[in-house]
Scaffold this motif. Structure first.
Motif, PDB file in Angstrom:
ATOM      1  N   LEU A  25       0.829  -1.208   0.000  1.00  0.00           N
ATOM      2  CA  LEU A  25       0.000   0.000   0.000  1.00  0.00           C
ATOM      3  C   LEU A  25       0.861   1.256   0.000  1.00  0.00           C
ATOM      4  CD1 LEU A  25      -2.928  -0.949   2.414  1.00  0.00           C
ATOM      5  CD2 LEU A  25      -2.882  -0.945  -0.091  1.00  0.00           C
ATOM      6  N   ALA A  26       2.083   1.158   0.530  1.00  0.00           N
ATOM      7  CA  ALA A  26       3.008   2.290   0.455  1.00  0.00           C
ATOM      8  C   ALA A  26       3.379   2.570  -1.007  1.00  0.00           C
ATOM      9  CB  ALA A  26       4.263   2.012   1.278  1.00  0.00           C
ATOM     10  N   HIS A  27       3.581   1.493  -1.774  1.00  0.00           N
ATOM     11  CA  HIS A  27       3.828   1.663  -3.210  1.00  0.00           C
ATOM     12  C   HIS A  27       2.637   2.335  -3.883  1.00  0.00           C
ATOM     13  CE1 HIS A  27       7.560  -0.505  -3.214  1.00  0.00           C
ATOM     14  NE2 HIS A  27       7.035  -1.670  -2.910  1.00  0.00           N
ATOM     15  N   VAL A  28       1.438   1.871  -3.538  1.00  0.00           N
ATOM     16  CA  VAL A  28       0.213   2.414  -4.139  1.00  0.00           C
ATOM     17  C   VAL A  28       0.086   3.901  -3.839  1.00  0.00           C
ATOM     18  CG1 VAL A  28      -2.304   2.335  -4.107  1.00  0.00           C
ATOM     19  CG2 VAL A  28      -0.992   0.200  -4.096  1.00  0.00           C
ATOM     20  N   ALA A  29       0.281   4.284  -2.572  1.00  0.00           N
ATOM     21  CA  ALA A  29       0.137   5.681  -2.170  1.00  0.00           C
ATOM     22  C   ALA A  29       1.146   6.566  -2.890  1.00  0.00           C
ATOM     23  CB  ALA A  29       0.307   5.802  -0.657  1.00  0.00           C
ATOM     24  N   CYS A  30       2.395   6.102  -2.988  1.00  0.00           N
ATOM     25  CA  CYS A  30       3.428   6.895  -3.656  1.00  0.00           C
ATOM     26  C   CYS A  30       3.130   7.032  -5.146  1.00  0.00           C
ATOM     27  CB  CYS A  30       4.788   6.243  -3.434  1.00  0.00           C
ATOM     28  SG  CYS A  30       6.178   7.190  -4.105  1.00  0.00           S
ATOM     29  N   ALA A  31       2.715   5.919  -5.777  1.00  0.00           N
ATOM     30  CA  ALA A  31       2.408   5.962  -7.212  1.00  0.00           C
ATOM     31  C   ALA A  31       1.266   6.933  -7.499  1.00  0.00           C
ATOM     32  CB  ALA A  31       2.059   4.559  -7.704  1.00  0.00           C
ATOM     33  N   ARG A  32       0.234   6.900  -6.683  1.00  0.00           N
ATOM     34  CA  ARG A  32      -0.887   7.808  -6.909  1.00  0.00           C
ATOM     35  C   ARG A  32      -0.489   9.254  -6.677  1.00  0.00           C
ATOM     36  NH1 ARG A  32      -6.483   5.071  -4.663  1.00  0.00           N
ATOM     37  NH2 ARG A  32      -6.781   3.687  -6.446  1.00  0.00           N
ATOM     38  N   TYR A  33       0.363   9.484  -5.705  1.00  0.00           N
ATOM     39  CA  TYR A  33       0.835  10.843  -5.455  1.00  0.00           C
ATOM     40  C   TYR A  33       1.591  11.384  -6.670  1.00  0.00           C
ATOM     41  CZ  TYR A  33       3.440  14.713  -3.350  1.00  0.00           C
ATOM     42  OH  TYR A  33       3.981  15.943  -3.078  1.00  0.00           O
ATOM     43  N   ALA A  81       9.443   3.389  -1.677  1.00  0.00           N
ATOM     44  CA  ALA A  81       8.365   3.606  -0.704  1.00  0.00           C
ATOM     45  C   ALA A  81       8.088   2.361   0.134  1.00  0.00           C
ATOM     46  CB  ALA A  81       7.091   4.045  -1.429  1.00  0.00           C
ATOM     47  N   GLY A  82       8.216   1.169  -0.459  1.00  0.00           N
ATOM     48  CA  GLY A  82       7.933  -0.062   0.268  1.00  0.00           C
ATOM     49  C   GLY A  82       8.904  -0.318   1.413  1.00  0.00           C
ATOM     50  N   PRO A  83      10.220  -0.432   1.125  1.00  0.00           N
ATOM     51  CA  PRO A  83      11.177  -0.614   2.222  1.00  0.00           C
ATOM     52  C   PRO A  83      11.151   0.523   3.240  1.00  0.00           C
ATOM     53  CG  PRO A  83      12.188  -1.166   0.120  1.00  0.00           C
ATOM     54  CD  PRO A  83      10.862  -0.553  -0.197  1.00  0.00           C
ATOM     55  N   LEU A  84      10.905   1.759   2.789  1.00  0.00           N
ATOM     56  CA  LEU A  84      10.821   2.879   3.727  1.00  0.00           C
ATOM     57  C   LEU A  84       9.658   2.672   4.693  1.00  0.00           C
ATOM     58  CD1 LEU A  84      11.771   5.649   4.673  1.00  0.00           C
ATOM     59  CD2 LEU A  84      10.277   6.683   2.936  1.00  0.00           C
ATOM     60  N   CYS A  85       8.541   2.152   4.181  1.00  0.00           N
ATOM     61  CA  CYS A  85       7.395   1.862   5.046  1.00  0.00           C
ATOM     62  C   CYS A  85       7.775   0.832   6.103  1.00  0.00           C
ATOM     63  CB  CYS A  85       6.229   1.367   4.201  1.00  0.00           C
ATOM     64  SG  CYS A  85       4.778   0.869   5.152  1.00  0.00           S
ATOM     65  N   ASN A  86       8.543  -0.186   5.719  1.00  0.00           N
ATOM     66  CA  ASN A  86       8.972  -1.204   6.684  1.00  0.00           C
ATOM     67  C   ASN A  86       9.862  -0.607   7.767  1.00  0.00           C
ATOM     68  OD1 ASN A  86       9.072  -3.242   3.858  1.00  0.00           O
ATOM     69  ND2 ASN A  86       7.768  -3.722   5.610  1.00  0.00           N
ATOM     70  N   VAL A  87      10.754   0.299   7.386  1.00  0.00           N
ATOM     71  CA  VAL A  87      11.626   0.954   8.370  1.00  0.00           C
ATOM     72  C   VAL A  87      10.794   1.782   9.343  1.00  0.00           C
ATOM     73  CG1 VAL A  87      13.463   2.654   8.670  1.00  0.00           C
ATOM     74  CG2 VAL A  87      13.623   0.960   6.834  1.00  0.00           C
ATOM     75  N   ILE A  88       9.792   2.497   8.821  1.00  0.00           N
ATOM     76  CA  ILE A  88       8.917   3.297   9.686  1.00  0.00           C
ATOM     77  C   ILE A  88       8.158   2.396  10.656  1.00  0.00           C
ATOM     78  CG2 ILE A  88       6.868   4.774   9.696  1.00  0.00           C
ATOM     79  CD1 ILE A  88       7.878   5.966   7.062  1.00  0.00           C
ATOM     80  N   MET A  89       7.701   1.228  10.167  1.00  0.00           N
ATOM     81  CA  MET A  89       6.983   0.312  11.055  1.00  0.00           C
ATOM     82  C   MET A  89       7.892  -0.250  12.138  1.00  0.00           C
ATOM     83  SD  MET A  89       4.114  -1.738   8.822  1.00  0.00           S
ATOM     84  CE  MET A  89       5.146  -2.258   7.451  1.00  0.00           C
ATOM     85  N   VAL A  90       9.169  -0.453  11.832  1.00  0.00           N
ATOM     86  CA  VAL A  90      10.120  -0.894  12.857  1.00  0.00           C
ATOM     87  C   VAL A  90      10.250   0.167  13.939  1.00  0.00           C
ATOM     88  CG1 VAL A  90      12.563  -1.365  13.304  1.00  0.00           C
ATOM     89  CG2 VAL A  90      11.418  -2.468  11.383  1.00  0.00           C
ATOM     90  N   LEU A  91      10.374   1.419  13.524  1.00  0.00           N
ATOM     91  CA  LEU A  91      10.492   2.511  14.490  1.00  0.00           C
ATOM     92  C   LEU A  91       9.221   2.630  15.333  1.00  0.00           C
ATOM     93  CD1 LEU A  91      12.236   5.199  12.245  1.00  0.00           C
ATOM     94  CD2 LEU A  91      13.276   3.689  13.939  1.00  0.00           C
ATOM     95  N   LEU A  92       8.063   2.489  14.706  1.00  0.00           N
ATOM     96  CA  LEU A  92       6.805   2.531  15.459  1.00  0.00           C
ATOM     97  C   LEU A  92       6.716   1.352  16.437  1.00  0.00           C
ATOM     98  CD1 LEU A  92       4.251   3.565  12.669  1.00  0.00           C
ATOM     99  CD2 LEU A  92       5.082   4.962  14.570  1.00  0.00           C
ATOM    100  N   GLY A  93       7.165   0.171  15.990  1.00  0.00           N
ATOM    101  CA  GLY A  93       7.159  -0.989  16.870  1.00  0.00           C
ATOM    102  C   GLY A  93       8.042  -0.787  18.088  1.00  0.00           C
ATOM    103  N   LEU A  94       9.228  -0.196  17.891  1.00  0.00           N
ATOM    104  CA  LEU A  94      10.119   0.084  19.019  1.00  0.00           C
ATOM    105  C   LEU A  94       9.501   1.117  19.960  1.00  0.00           C
ATOM    106  CD1 LEU A  94      13.560   0.196  17.152  1.00  0.00           C
ATOM    107  CD2 LEU A  94      12.677  -1.632  18.625  1.00  0.00           C
TER     108      LEU A  94
END
Length: 293
Positions: A45-53, A89-102
């Motif tokens: 969905l991060a890919h989708v959001a970036c592509a639409r933007y 956008a995809g890997p960046l979303c995963n990094v953000i989720m790691v930070l949110l998880g921490l």
């Protein structure tokens, strides 16, 4: 298997991912399987959001064991800068989720079993997708970096071949790990599907190249100005060979010489593409109407 629509995009679950969830269920760890499903879905969905933007149309999303495939308009491949942004956008979303998880762990919002798996899953998917091999996100960045030096077709072949090589390595290591009891069938399934997906990307290369040629006029209209790339060709060289070095984001002029190296005239890229579509790839370039300097 079609799951429905998310953000106006059709969502499909690949058979391999379904089999992977089945393995999680049999092993009694379906909760981890659902976490993996959620992580992959948010990645796509991060890919989708970036592509639409960026104004790129998105048709559907297919969830795979190692990430997924977001199918978009072919014009994305012809714009290397946009392709890099959407891929990252995809890997960046995963990094953000790691930070949110921490952060959630620090505030006590944590599950002792699923929390570490959530972090591990995000880190694994982000790292795996950064490999410079199609269909992974790193492969799309790698192809975009090659697009300024070679055709989309050749760049796709290189990135997809790396995908096949990595897939074979994953299958071999997964088989060894399975034999020694270090890994499960999930690694083997991932390697097999990566090979299948890389082979499919490789098969799409000629169609991407034809899309690049057919869309060049629209590219000029959108950009207004493009840099010129000059080529020299002998008059008996077929059009199919002439267009091979054509690059996206550039407009080509071809100077035509006879066998005695005498100048005969020049052609624009638009004329060559029109000639190729009208007469085929085997027509010698010298048979087209030439312009004097």
């Amino acid at each position: 298997m079609r799951l429905g629509r998310v953000m106006g995009v059709d969502l499909y679950l690949n058979t391999f991912f379904l089999a992977l969830l089945g393995l999680f269920f049999v092993a009694g760890i379906l909760g981890k399987g659902l976490v993996a499903f959620a992580v992959v879905l948010l990645h796509e969905l991060a890919h989708v959001a970036c592509a639409r933007y960026l104004g790129v149309p998105v048709t559907e999303v297919e969830l795979l064991p190692f990430g997924g495939v977001t199918r978009m308009g072919s014009e994305l491949v012809l714009d290397p800068v946009k392709e890099v942004y959407v891929a990252a956008a995809g890997p960046l979303c995963n990094v953000i989720m790691v930070l949110l998880g921490l952060a959630m762990k620090n505030y006590g919002l944590w599950h002792d079993e699923l929390g570490p798996f959530f972090l591990q899953c995000n880190l694994l998917i982000a790292a795996f997708n950064l490999l410079p091999a199609l269909p992974l996100d790193g492969g799309r960045v790698y192809r975009a970096s090659l697009a300024g030096r070679m055709s989309i077709k050749e760049a796709t072949y290189r990135a997809a071949t790396l995908g096949q090589v990595f897939a074979v390595a994953v299958v071999l290591l997964g088989s060894l790990g399975l034999f020694l009891g270090f890994t499960g069938l999930d690694i083997l399934f991932t390697g097999l599907f990566l090979f299948f997906a890389a082979t499919r990307e490789r098969g799409m290369a000629p169609y991407l190249f034809m899309g690049q040629l057919a869309g060049k006029k629209g590219e000029i209209l959108r950009a207004g100005v493009l840099p010129v790339q000059s080529l020299i060709a002998l008059e008996d060289v077929p059009l199919g060979k002439i267009v091979k070095p054509f690059l996206p984001q550039k407009f080509h002029l071809v100077l035509v010489l006879d066998r005695q190296w005498q100048y005969k005239g020049f052609l624009t890229e638009a004329q060559i593409i029109d000639g190729l579509l009208s007469h085929g790839v085997d027509l010698p370039v010298g048979r087209l109407p030439l312009h004097p300097l």
